[in-house]
Design a protein around this motif. Structure first.
Motif, PDB file in Angstrom:
ATOM      1  N   UNK A  78      17.126  -8.748 -53.284  1.00 43.38           N
ATOM      2  CA  UNK A  78      18.004  -9.909 -53.399  1.00 43.38           C
ATOM      3  C   UNK A  78      19.282  -9.718 -52.601  1.00 43.38           C
ATOM      4  N   UNK A  79      19.702  -8.478 -52.429  1.00 45.94           N
ATOM      5  CA  UNK A  79      20.942  -8.207 -51.692  1.00 45.94           C
ATOM      6  C   UNK A  79      20.651  -7.700 -50.281  1.00 45.94           C
ATOM      7  N   UNK A  80      19.441  -7.189 -50.046  1.00 50.40           N
ATOM      8  CA  UNK A  80      19.057  -6.742 -48.697  1.00 50.40           C
ATOM      9  C   UNK A  80      18.746  -7.945 -47.808  1.00 50.40           C
ATOM     10  N   UNK A  81      18.043  -8.927 -48.352  1.00 48.62           N
ATOM     11  CA  UNK A  81      17.593 -10.059 -47.541  1.00 48.62           C
ATOM     12  C   UNK A  81      18.733 -10.787 -46.838  1.00 48.62           C
ATOM     13  N   UNK A  89      16.901  -8.853 -37.636  1.00 51.24           N
ATOM     14  CA  UNK A  89      15.660  -9.527 -38.006  1.00 51.24           C
ATOM     15  C   UNK A  89      15.816 -11.034 -37.810  1.00 51.24           C
ATOM     16  N   UNK A  90      14.723 -11.680 -37.395  1.00 54.43           N
ATOM     17  CA  UNK A  90      14.763 -13.119 -37.107  1.00 54.43           C
ATOM     18  C   UNK A  90      13.761 -13.856 -37.987  1.00 54.43           C
ATOM     19  N   UNK A  91      13.861 -13.670 -39.279  1.00 56.54           N
ATOM     20  CA  UNK A  91      12.958 -14.343 -40.206  1.00 56.54           C
ATOM     21  C   UNK A  91      13.473 -15.737 -40.536  1.00 56.54           C
ATOM     22  N   UNK A  93      14.055 -19.100 -43.073  1.00 54.14           N
ATOM     23  CA  UNK A  93      14.550 -19.222 -44.442  1.00 54.14           C
ATOM     24  C   UNK A  93      13.403 -19.069 -45.431  1.00 54.14           C
ATOM     25  N   UNK A  94      12.276 -19.677 -45.121  1.00 54.19           N
ATOM     26  CA  UNK A  94      11.124 -19.583 -46.015  1.00 54.19           C
ATOM     27  C   UNK A  94      10.653 -18.138 -46.145  1.00 54.19           C
ATOM     28  N   UNK A  95      10.598 -17.420 -45.035  1.00 53.88           N
ATOM     29  CA  UNK A  95      10.176 -16.025 -45.082  1.00 53.88           C
ATOM     30  C   UNK A  95      11.165 -15.173 -45.878  1.00 53.88           C
ATOM     31  N   UNK A  96      12.446 -15.455 -45.739  1.00 57.29           N
ATOM     32  CA  UNK A  96      13.437 -14.688 -46.483  1.00 57.29           C
ATOM     33  C   UNK A  96      13.302 -14.920 -47.991  1.00 57.29           C
ATOM     34  N   UNK A  97      13.023 -16.150 -48.393  1.00 59.02           N
ATOM     35  CA  UNK A  97      12.817 -16.401 -49.817  1.00 59.02           C
ATOM     36  C   UNK A  97      11.524 -15.759 -50.312  1.00 59.02           C
ATOM     37  N   UNK A  98      10.527 -15.635 -49.449  1.00 61.70           N
ATOM     38  CA  UNK A  98       9.312 -14.915 -49.836  1.00 61.70           C
ATOM     39  C   UNK A  98       9.651 -13.457 -50.145  1.00 61.70           C
ATOM     40  N   UNK A  99      10.482 -12.836 -49.332  1.00 63.85           N
ATOM     41  CA  UNK A  99      10.861 -11.442 -49.563  1.00 63.85           C
ATOM     42  C   UNK A  99      11.613 -11.280 -50.883  1.00 63.85           C
ATOM     43  N   UNK A 100      12.358 -12.293 -51.267  1.00 60.97           N
ATOM     44  CA  UNK A 100      13.077 -12.253 -52.542  1.00 60.97           C
ATOM     45  C   UNK A 100      12.127 -12.468 -53.708  1.00 60.97           C
ATOM     46  N   UNK A 101      11.140 -13.340 -53.527  1.00 64.46           N
ATOM     47  CA  UNK A 101      10.289 -13.772 -54.639  1.00 64.46           C
ATOM     48  C   UNK A 101       9.165 -12.793 -54.964  1.00 64.46           C
ATOM     49  N   UNK A 102       8.588 -12.153 -53.956  1.00 68.24           N
ATOM     50  CA  UNK A 102       7.362 -11.384 -54.197  1.00 68.24           C
ATOM     51  C   UNK A 102       7.579 -10.179 -55.122  1.00 68.24           C
ATOM     52  N   UNK A 103       8.726  -9.492 -55.130  1.00 68.12           N
ATOM     53  CA  UNK A 103       8.875  -8.407 -56.112  1.00 68.12           C
ATOM     54  C   UNK A 103       8.750  -8.894 -57.554  1.00 68.12           C
ATOM     55  N   UNK A 104       9.247 -10.098 -57.842  1.00 61.46           N
ATOM     56  CA  UNK A 104       9.128 -10.624 -59.200  1.00 61.46           C
ATOM     57  C   UNK A 104       7.679 -10.924 -59.552  1.00 61.46           C
ATOM     58  N   UNK A 105       6.922 -11.430 -58.594  1.00 62.29           N
ATOM     59  CA  UNK A 105       5.509 -11.716 -58.849  1.00 62.29           C
ATOM     60  C   UNK A 105       4.759 -10.430 -59.175  1.00 62.29           C
ATOM     61  N   UNK A 150       9.634  -4.866 -37.065  1.00 60.89           N
ATOM     62  CA  UNK A 150       8.636  -4.794 -38.132  1.00 60.89           C
ATOM     63  C   UNK A 150       8.082  -6.180 -38.421  1.00 60.89           C
ATOM     64  N   UNK A 151       6.761  -6.363 -38.403  1.00 62.66           N
ATOM     65  CA  UNK A 151       6.176  -7.682 -38.667  1.00 62.66           C
ATOM     66  C   UNK A 151       6.490  -8.155 -40.084  1.00 62.66           C
ATOM     67  N   UNK A 152       6.517  -9.462 -40.241  1.00 55.65           N
ATOM     68  CA  UNK A 152       6.843 -10.025 -41.551  1.00 55.65           C
ATOM     69  C   UNK A 152       5.837  -9.583 -42.617  1.00 55.65           C
ATOM     70  N   UNK A 153       4.563  -9.497 -42.283  1.00 56.47           N
ATOM     71  CA  UNK A 153       3.561  -9.071 -43.254  1.00 56.47           C
ATOM     72  C   UNK A 153       3.841  -7.682 -43.796  1.00 56.47           C
ATOM     73  N   UNK A 154       4.282  -6.782 -42.922  1.00 59.37           N
ATOM     74  CA  UNK A 154       4.616  -5.429 -43.359  1.00 59.37           C
ATOM     75  C   UNK A 154       5.846  -5.454 -44.263  1.00 59.37           C
TER      76      UNK A 154
END
Length: 462
Positions: A78-81, A89-91, A93-105, A150-154
């Motif tokens: 939440x604080x790294x993104x 990094x050139x992610x 907005x949607x990709x950045x929210x994915x990085x925030x959301x997936x740890x909770x899932x 680093x690719x977004x998938x990684x």
């Protein structure tokens, strides 16, 4: 008087030693499997006074430390993104929210198996293992954030690793529940939960300071800073915690809870309380940086802080006023907070935006405590007889595990809601209106099932 105890010191192979300090009262330690207590009876006042309380408190303190770090690692993205663009990094907005959301899932998914890991492997043993598992996401963060290619998938897979921190809450709560008598269980679990929740605020406060210490931005420190603390938590668990042979997984109680409609109703409500806490905690730093770039995002920790501190207050208010009343009031306050945030976005008022979100966070914390308070009351309502009360208590324990896992899904849904709102409407308002609608629905459900005059549960003052 302390009872002489026969133990085998950890790490030795031979001969038992007799000691008088009741490190493990009336139990024994097996070097092959760690330190196990064979007799544990906290409901016996004499046992509790003659060393049981002290041992339970020692295990609670070590558990809080490990859970605190688990929550911190769970929330670190939440604080790294928000710092990723500055790191190259050139992610989107949607990709950045994915990085925030997936740890909770991932954390929500792990909560149920983590609950059963304690009776399977022992609370001490599993605390050591679950603490050391935190080295995976923290080391991976330190490696990845130094490589903008680093690719977004990684990156998404690395963010998913942080979900192991979310599982720590379930195993920690399950473990501590075995140590305490029923009359003190609520207080102990409340302290354990609050200590863990504070990890979210702590990481959002500490990481911005650590990554800019010295010259430039050193984002890899967001992962490296955890390593010594994780090792410390594992050592503290090894040195000061115990396993209980009496801790058994009650699969029947868990299955009984799944067959009760109240388990799913309360889980739905818990998405609105705990899920909102985790979801807003994860998204708030990114929201601040996106909507008010002129303001430092380092104040984002205030939300998680007030939400964590409000949780015990919710339990106390629920004890006095009833869990349903307090839960409904918390949903009303959340809806008002979200309305204030919409007004702040329209007027670009940072003061109103911050105040509104702090109201949201306080309401989520209060709702966390009050919803948990509802669970035993719901399952006790109308139950007569010792055997029936025992079955109700076990079903309530199963409900707590299920609700904790489902509620954590809110940590995934809220960031994804903000992402969809931003990509489709260009702003956050649509998501906030949806959240307001859900809070209204949740308050109506709570009232209709547990508080409405004529409802079966209304007479029980749940």
């Amino acid at each position: 008087m302390a009872t002489p105890t026969t133990v085998t010191p950890v790490g030795t192979v031979a001969g038992p030693t007799t000691i008088t300090d009741p490190v493990v009262p009336l139990g024994r330690t097996h070097s092959a499997r760690g330190r196990w207590i064979d007799r544990w009876d906290p409901e016996d006042p004499t046992f509790w006074a003659d060393g049981g309380r002290r041992i339970a408190q020692r295990n609670l303190a070590a558990s809080v430390l490990a859970e605190f770090l688990g929550f911190a690692v769970w929330a670190v993205w939440s604080i790294v993104v928000p710092q990723l663009p500055a790191a190259g990094f050139a992610f989107s907005v949607d990709q950045m929210f994915w990085l925030i959301a997936v740890p909770s899932l991932v954390g929500a998914t792990l909560r149920i198996p983590y609950t059963f890991a304690v009776p399977r492997f022992g609370g001490r043993n599993w605390t050591i293992v679950s603490a050391l598992l935190l080295l995976l996401p923290t080391s991976a963060i330190a490696w990845a954030v130094q490589r903008p290619e680093t690719p977004f998938g990684v990156m998404l897979a690395i963010a998913a690793l942080a979900g192991v921190g979310g599982g720590n809450f379930a195993s920690s709560m399950a473990n501590i529940s075995f140590f305490y008598p029923a009359r003190e269980k609520g207080t102990a679990l409340g302290l354990n939960a609050a200590g863990g929740n504070l990890g979210t605020a702590a990481v959002q406060f500490a990481v911005p300071l650590v990554i800019v210490a010295g010259a430039g931005l050193s984002l890899e420190r967001a992962g490296l800073m955890f390593i010594p603390f994780v090792l410390l938590a594992a050592f503290v668990a090894w040195r000061f915690m115990d396993n209980l042979t009496s801790a058994k997984a009650d699969y029947r109680a868990f299955a009984a809870a799944t067959r009760t409609r109240h388990t799913w109703i309360i889980s739905f409500l818990y998405i609105g309380t705990f899920g909102s806490f985790i979801g807003y905690s994860g998204a708030f730093p990114t929201l601040l940086k996106g909507q008010f770039p002129e303001v430092t995002a380092s104040i984002a920790f205030l939300g998680a802080l007030v939400g964590s501190l409000a949780r015990p207050l919710g339990g106390k208010l629920a004890d006095r006023l009833g869990g349903t009343r307090v839960t409904i009031a918390s949903f009303v306050a959340m809806a008002l907070g979200a309305l204030g945030a919409i007004a702040a976005l329209r007027s670009h008022s940072f003061g109103l935006f911050l105040t509104s979100f702090l109201v949201l966070f306080v309401a989520t914390g209060v709702g966390n405590g009050s919803t948990y308070r509802m669970i035993p009351a719901v399952f006790r309502a109308g139950v007569v007889g010792a055997a029936a009360l025992d079955r109700a208590a076990k079903a309530a324990a199963g409900c707590i595990g299920i609700a904790g896992a489902i509620g954590a899904l809110g940590g995934f849904l809220i960031p994804r809601g903000f992402a969809m709102s931003t990509s489709r409407t260009g702003g956050l308002e649509a998501a906030l209106w949806v959240f307001i609608g859900l809070y209204v629905v949740m308050s109506v459900v709570a009232w209709a099932v547990y508080h409405r005059r004529g409802a079966a549960m209304a007479a029980a003052a749940v």
